[in-house]
Write a protein that holds these residues in place. Structure first.
Motif, mmCIF file in Angstrom:
data_model
loop_
_atom_site.group_PDB
_atom_site.id
_atom_site.type_symbol
_atom_site.label_atom_id
_atom_site.label_comp_id
_atom_site.label_asym_id
_atom_site.label_seq_id
_atom_site.Cartn_x
_atom_site.Cartn_y
_atom_site.Cartn_z
ATOM 1 N N PHE A 1 -55.000 -28.766 -42.938
ATOM 2 C CA PHE A 1 -56.077 -29.639 -43.400
ATOM 3 C C PHE A 1 -57.427 -29.178 -42.856
ATOM 4 O O PHE A 1 -58.457 -29.276 -43.547
ATOM 5 C CB PHE A 1 -55.784 -31.077 -42.980
ATOM 6 C CG PHE A 1 -56.727 -32.091 -43.553
ATOM 7 C CD1 PHE A 1 -56.980 -32.145 -44.912
ATOM 8 C CD2 PHE A 1 -57.373 -32.997 -42.727
ATOM 9 C CE1 PHE A 1 -57.851 -33.082 -45.448
ATOM 10 C CE2 PHE A 1 -58.251 -33.938 -43.248
ATOM 11 C CZ PHE A 1 -58.486 -33.982 -44.613
ATOM 12 N N ALA A 2 -57.439 -28.663 -41.645
ATOM 13 C CA ALA A 2 -58.694 -28.199 -41.043
ATOM 14 C C ALA A 2 -59.250 -26.962 -41.747
ATOM 15 O O ALA A 2 -60.443 -26.661 -41.623
ATOM 16 C CB ALA A 2 -58.477 -27.905 -39.562
ATOM 17 N N SER A 3 -58.403 -26.245 -42.502
ATOM 18 C CA SER A 3 -58.863 -25.023 -43.175
ATOM 19 C C SER A 3 -59.507 -25.291 -44.525
ATOM 20 O O SER A 3 -60.068 -24.373 -45.131
ATOM 21 C CB SER A 3 -57.678 -24.062 -43.363
ATOM 22 O OG SER A 3 -56.756 -24.570 -44.317
ATOM 23 N N TRP A 4 -59.447 -26.541 -45.013
ATOM 24 C CA TRP A 4 -60.033 -26.850 -46.319
ATOM 25 C C TRP A 4 -61.541 -26.589 -46.299
ATOM 26 O O TRP A 4 -62.272 -27.091 -45.445
ATOM 27 C CB TRP A 4 -59.784 -28.307 -46.682
ATOM 28 C CG TRP A 4 -58.368 -28.625 -47.064
ATOM 29 C CD1 TRP A 4 -57.253 -27.894 -46.777
ATOM 30 C CD2 TRP A 4 -57.921 -29.769 -47.788
ATOM 31 N NE1 TRP A 4 -56.131 -28.504 -47.272
ATOM 32 C CE2 TRP A 4 -56.515 -29.665 -47.906
ATOM 33 C CE3 TRP A 4 -58.555 -30.871 -48.340
ATOM 34 C CZ2 TRP A 4 -55.741 -30.624 -48.557
ATOM 35 C CZ3 TRP A 4 -57.790 -31.833 -48.990
ATOM 36 C CH2 TRP A 4 -56.399 -31.708 -49.102
ATOM 37 N N GLY A 5 -61.998 -25.789 -47.261
ATOM 38 C CA GLY A 5 -63.418 -25.480 -47.364
ATOM 39 C C GLY A 5 -63.903 -24.467 -46.360
ATOM 40 O O GLY A 5 -65.061 -24.028 -46.443
ATOM 41 N N VAL A 6 -63.057 -24.093 -45.403
ATOM 42 C CA VAL A 6 -63.429 -23.109 -44.381
ATOM 43 C C VAL A 6 -62.775 -21.764 -44.681
ATOM 44 O O VAL A 6 -63.437 -20.715 -44.644
ATOM 45 C CB VAL A 6 -63.028 -23.605 -42.974
ATOM 46 C CG1 VAL A 6 -63.360 -22.557 -41.920
ATOM 47 C CG2 VAL A 6 -63.696 -24.937 -42.666
#
Length: 309
Positions: free
Chosen positions: A119-124
């Motif tokens: 989830f932390a990798s979304w958009g990153v």
């Protein structure tokens, strides 16, 4: 004269010994001394009657007819199914609300249901979208979330337009990659595709996909004469796979595929600019942080083997 005196009284006779008592008295005495339980004569009568019945039945001739099937008695009904409760059909899968108040509420709902690193990798991570994009998809009805599983499943209907061209229509148009608004490049290598709107037909979705992603290089006034869907080319299939746009969120794609001929396209590799995917609205302004596609890069290939369909 002589006077006679009365005779003297006779002495009392001694009591006879006990063993000299009359028989009747002895029996009465013994009965009082030894009380025996009185047994009923009914069992003897039943035993005698049963013996007589067995004697006569054994001597009677046996019937020569076929033996009668014995019906076993059970402590439950012979047809117990009519007493069973008819099972209730499973209720439809529960769905997460299609309209969260804002992207933050969607993020709060997803966070405990997805792997934290994914989830932390979304958009990153290059090529991924963020929670603003997913919120827009839910607001527009393009995506639903099946909430009865962890993680939830994103379900989306997609139209795939296999644009064919060349002198003998033996070429297939592929999107090689995209340039996103955050500067990342997203590799595609697949035909033109677009998420379908609620209640939208396959033909309408295909026409809209051509207009939004190829419209910048087509003549003005795009109409039905420019886009022609090949008859009997429609097919449908369902795929479940990991989502490249939203890592950690599994996806179920309902794929509606058609072949189409689009007049006026360049013959070599070319680039198009994305028209606005969503009309100006409160939802779009609320999701101002959504990642958008700025440019599409296209190429023609000789066969379907190079396409990820």
């Amino acid at each position: 004269m002589f006077s006679l005196s009365p005779p003297p009284p006779l002495p009392p006779s001694p009591s006879p010994p006990k063993h000299h008592l009359p028989l009747q008295q002895t029996q009465t005495y013994n009965t009082h001394l030894h009380k025996k339980p009185i047994t009923s004569s009914i069992p003897d009568f039943i035993f005698t009657a049963f013996s007589i019945f067995f004697l006569f039945s054994s001597s009677s001739p046996k019937p020569t007819s076929a033996p009668v099937n014995v019906i076993h008695k059970f402590p439950f009904p012979l047809n117990p199914r009519k007493f069973f409760r008819i099972p209730i059909m499973s209720s439809p899968s529960s769905r997460a609300p299609n309209r969260f108040p804002n992207p933050q509420s969607l993020s709060d709902w997803l966070k405990p249901r997805l792997p934290s690193d994914s989830f932390a990798s979304w958009g990153v991570k290059p090529g991924t979208k963020n929670v603003h994009n997913l919120w827009l998809e839910l607001s527009e009805g393009e995506t639903t979330l099946l909430a009865d599983s962890t993680p939830p499943i994103r379900t989306v209907d997609v139209v795939i337009v296999r644009v064919i061209g060349g002198e003998q229509n033996n070429k297939l148009l592929l999107e090689s990659h995209q340039e996103l608004s955050n500067g990342h490049v997203r590799n595609r290598c697949r035909p033109l595709s677009e998420k379908m709107k609620p209640g939208e037909s396959v033909e309408a979705a295909a026409f809209r996909a051509v207009k939004e992603e190829l419209g910048s290089v087509l003549p003005e006034g795009l109409d039905g004469d420019i886009v022609k869907i090949v008859p009997n080319s429609y097919s449908k299939k369902v795929e479940e796979r990991a989502s490249a746009s939203y890592p950690g969120l599994p996806a179920r794609y309902v794929l509606h595929t058609v072949d189409a001929v689009v007049e006026g396209l360049p013959h070599g590799e070319f680039c198009t600019e994305e028209l606005e995917e969503y009309d100006d609205s409160d939802e779009k302004r609320a999701a101002h942080g959504a990642v958008s596609c700025k440019k599409h890069y296209w190429k023609w290939v000789d066969s379907y083997s190079d396409a990820k369909i």
